[in-house]
Design a protein around this motif. Structure first.
Motif, mmCIF file in Angstrom:
data_model
loop_
_atom_site.group_PDB
_atom_site.id
_atom_site.type_symbol
_atom_site.label_atom_id
_atom_site.label_comp_id
_atom_site.label_asym_id
_atom_site.label_seq_id
_atom_site.Cartn_x
_atom_site.Cartn_y
_atom_site.Cartn_z
ATOM 1 N N ARG A 20 0.840 -1.201 0.000
ATOM 2 C CA ARG A 20 0.000 0.000 0.000
ATOM 3 C C ARG A 20 0.877 1.254 0.000
ATOM 4 O O ARG A 20 1.722 1.443 0.881
ATOM 5 N N ASP A 21 0.660 2.115 -0.990
ATOM 6 C CA ASP A 21 1.432 3.356 -1.102
ATOM 7 C C ASP A 21 1.012 4.311 0.016
ATOM 8 O O ASP A 21 -0.137 4.765 0.055
ATOM 9 N N PRO A 22 1.901 4.647 0.946
ATOM 10 C CA PRO A 22 1.528 5.530 2.057
ATOM 11 C C PRO A 22 1.157 6.940 1.611
ATOM 12 O O PRO A 22 0.484 7.664 2.347
ATOM 13 N N LYS A 23 1.575 7.318 0.402
ATOM 14 C CA LYS A 23 1.225 8.643 -0.113
ATOM 15 C C LYS A 23 -0.105 8.644 -0.856
ATOM 16 O O LYS A 23 -0.562 9.702 -1.307
ATOM 17 N N GLY A 24 -0.710 7.456 -1.000
ATOM 18 C CA GLY A 24 -2.026 7.373 -1.611
ATOM 19 C C GLY A 24 -2.069 7.772 -3.073
ATOM 20 O O GLY A 24 -3.082 8.304 -3.544
ATOM 21 N N GLN A 25 -0.990 7.482 -3.823
ATOM 22 C CA GLN A 25 -0.927 7.843 -5.241
ATOM 23 C C GLN A 25 -1.023 6.634 -6.157
ATOM 24 O O GLN A 25 -1.718 6.673 -7.173
ATOM 25 N N TYR A 26 -0.329 5.577 -5.809
ATOM 26 C CA TYR A 26 -0.232 4.414 -6.682
ATOM 27 C C TYR A 26 -1.032 3.246 -6.122
ATOM 28 O O TYR A 26 -0.941 2.936 -4.935
ATOM 29 N N ALA A 27 -1.806 2.603 -6.974
ATOM 30 C CA ALA A 27 -2.505 1.370 -6.615
ATOM 31 C C ALA A 27 -1.797 0.203 -7.297
ATOM 32 O O ALA A 27 -1.168 0.359 -8.347
ATOM 33 N N ILE A 28 -1.894 -0.958 -6.703
ATOM 34 C CA ILE A 28 -1.286 -2.171 -7.252
ATOM 35 C C ILE A 28 -2.329 -3.278 -7.233
ATOM 36 O O ILE A 28 -2.913 -3.566 -6.180
ATOM 37 N N ILE A 29 -2.603 -3.892 -8.391
ATOM 38 C CA ILE A 29 -3.638 -4.932 -8.444
ATOM 39 C C ILE A 29 -3.062 -6.348 -8.355
ATOM 40 O O ILE A 29 -3.798 -7.297 -8.108
ATOM 41 N N GLY A 30 -1.765 -6.486 -8.557
ATOM 42 C CA GLY A 30 -1.149 -7.799 -8.501
ATOM 43 C C GLY A 30 0.342 -7.673 -8.724
ATOM 44 O O GLY A 30 0.887 -6.561 -8.720
ATOM 45 N N ALA A 31 1.007 -8.796 -8.928
ATOM 46 C CA ALA A 31 2.462 -8.760 -9.085
ATOM 47 C C ALA A 31 2.944 -9.901 -9.963
ATOM 48 O O ALA A 31 2.345 -10.981 -9.988
#
Length: 417
Positions: free
Chosen positions: A201-212
């Protein structure tokens, strides 16, 4: 078997009709097809069925790869439209690079969902979702041509790629300007990616990640000899594995992720040791046949590969997949959305974050999902290695990629590719 060609068609006919498939043949061990003379002579006498049988290549998997490339550059035969591309000068632009093994099911789900909701939208949407094997060069060119003006960017990006999203010459400059916002609204990530060891989870609330895309390695027990079975990335840095490892250096997303993670956790010395361990570059699709000697070339004892390709290995053969004890290196699949258009983008982000898409990622392609409702079917010891957001925020990732590449290639004594 395929709506584009027959298994009994000659290699020449297929590559002449669909030139983009040449790269797939070459990456899968048919190097001679790079030569136009060989394609027009021997290629006219060898059918696809004969070629795959000779190399003992899985027909279904290989045909799927050919179709992915064809559909990425040719119109859909049933509609006359580009299967992964819709451009009408819309108000919202979506751009994505999808992992090759799951591009088709993801695209099918996306287009089906979009067709069901498009009449309810009071705005027009353009999208371009292509296969990862086609690369990010055109995406990067459009970002560079925006010249600092965020209006020149697409509104939603879906792709892996540390350099694309964090290099200050590319997307990094817009990140620092606060152009993007994580609008997924997911309260809790999948525990595989949100625990005492890791948090995506990006602590700056900018980037989302759906998988890897998770990278592990495979050991060739026929070549290993009396060396102990390696169990971690750190083991591969030992002197006995010098000049013994193959890496997917042309898969830049994975290679960059590999270098950054090794640097983050083992420093410059670790990168240099991995450089010394390099035997050869190898495409992931080639790695499942890495135990087969060709033309007197040495066979690697260890191959670094995405988890998906490791799952394709013949269990009766000498290759043994190893999930490193220090964690599978991950290249996150980012979902980046413009803050100013978040209301219009929200339905698309919700769909891409849905359990349905997460299950395609995790099951069909073995790309673990961050959706908390998805079972990634991983055991407790299958952990991940992650550079961490503090590392990303406190470093110029573009410069660091260049620096680690120099360290790696200087130590390897081989030229960069």
């Amino acid at each position: 078997m395929s709506r584009y060609f027959n298994i009994t068609d000659t290699i020449y006919d297929i590559t002449e009709k669909y030139p983009d498939t040449i790269s797939i043949f070459v990456a899968s061990g048919f190097e001679h097809l790079n030569n136009p003379v060989m394609r027009s002579t021997m290629g006219k006498t060898v059918t696809l069925e004969m070629a795959l049988s000779l190399r003992k290549v899985n027909q279904e998997v290989f045909i799927q790869k050919l179709e992915e490339v064809i559909e990425g550059s040719n119109p859909d035969l049933s509609t006359g439209l580009y299967a992964a591309k819709k451009e009408t000068g819309g108000d919202i632009r979506i751009e994505g690079v999808l992992p090759c093994p799951i591009r088709l099911p993801l695209l099918e789900k996306f287009t089906g969902w979009f067709d069901s909701v498009k009449d309810t939208l009071d705005y027009q949407v353009d999208y371009n979702l292509k296969s990862a094997n086609l690369g990010l060069d055109d995406v990067k060119e459009r970002i560079v041509s925006a010249n600092g003006d965020s209006d020149g960017l697409s509104d939603l990006y879906l792709s892996a790629g540390f350099d694309l999203f964090f290099d200050k010459k590319l997307m990094g400059q817009y990140r620092e300007a606060g152009v993007f916002e994580d609008i997924s609204g997911v309260g809790q990530m999948n525990p595989d990616f949100d625990n005492e060891d890791i948090s995506l989870r990006d602590p700056k609330g900018q980037y989302a990640i759906i998988g890897a895309v998770a990278a592990i390695f495979m050991v060739n027990t026929n070549v290993l000899g009396d060396r102990p079975m390696p169990e971690s990335w750190e083991d591969l840095m030992k002197p006995e594995f010098e000049n013994s490892i193959s890496l997917p250096m042309r898969d830049l997303d994975m290679f960059n992720a590999f270098l950054l993670h090794i640097y983050r956790h083992y420093g410059e010395d670790g990168v240099k040791k991995m450089g010394k361990a390099l035997l050869q570059n190898m495409h992931p699709a080639q790695m499942v046949k890495a135990h087969i000697p060709k033309g007197g070339n040495p066979v690697p004892a260890v191959t670094v590969t995405p988890y998906f390709f490791a799952s394709m290995v013949d269990k009766k053969g000498p290759l043994r997949p190893v999930w490193p004890k220090d964690g599978a290196i991950i290249s996150p699949i980012f979902l980046l959305s413009k803050a100013k258009n978040k209301d219009k983008l929200k339905p698309f982000v919700d769909f891409l974050y849905s359990k349905e898409i997460g299950e395609i990622l995790a099951s069909n392609g073995k790309f673990p999902s961050t959706n908390p409702l998805v079972d990634n079917h991983l055991s407790p010891d299958q952990k991940f290695m992650w550079v961490g957001w503090d590392f990303i925020h406190n470093n110029d990732i573009g410069e660091l990629i260049t620096h680690t590449e120099e360290l790696f290639y200087n130590a390897s004594g081989k030229e960069s590719l």
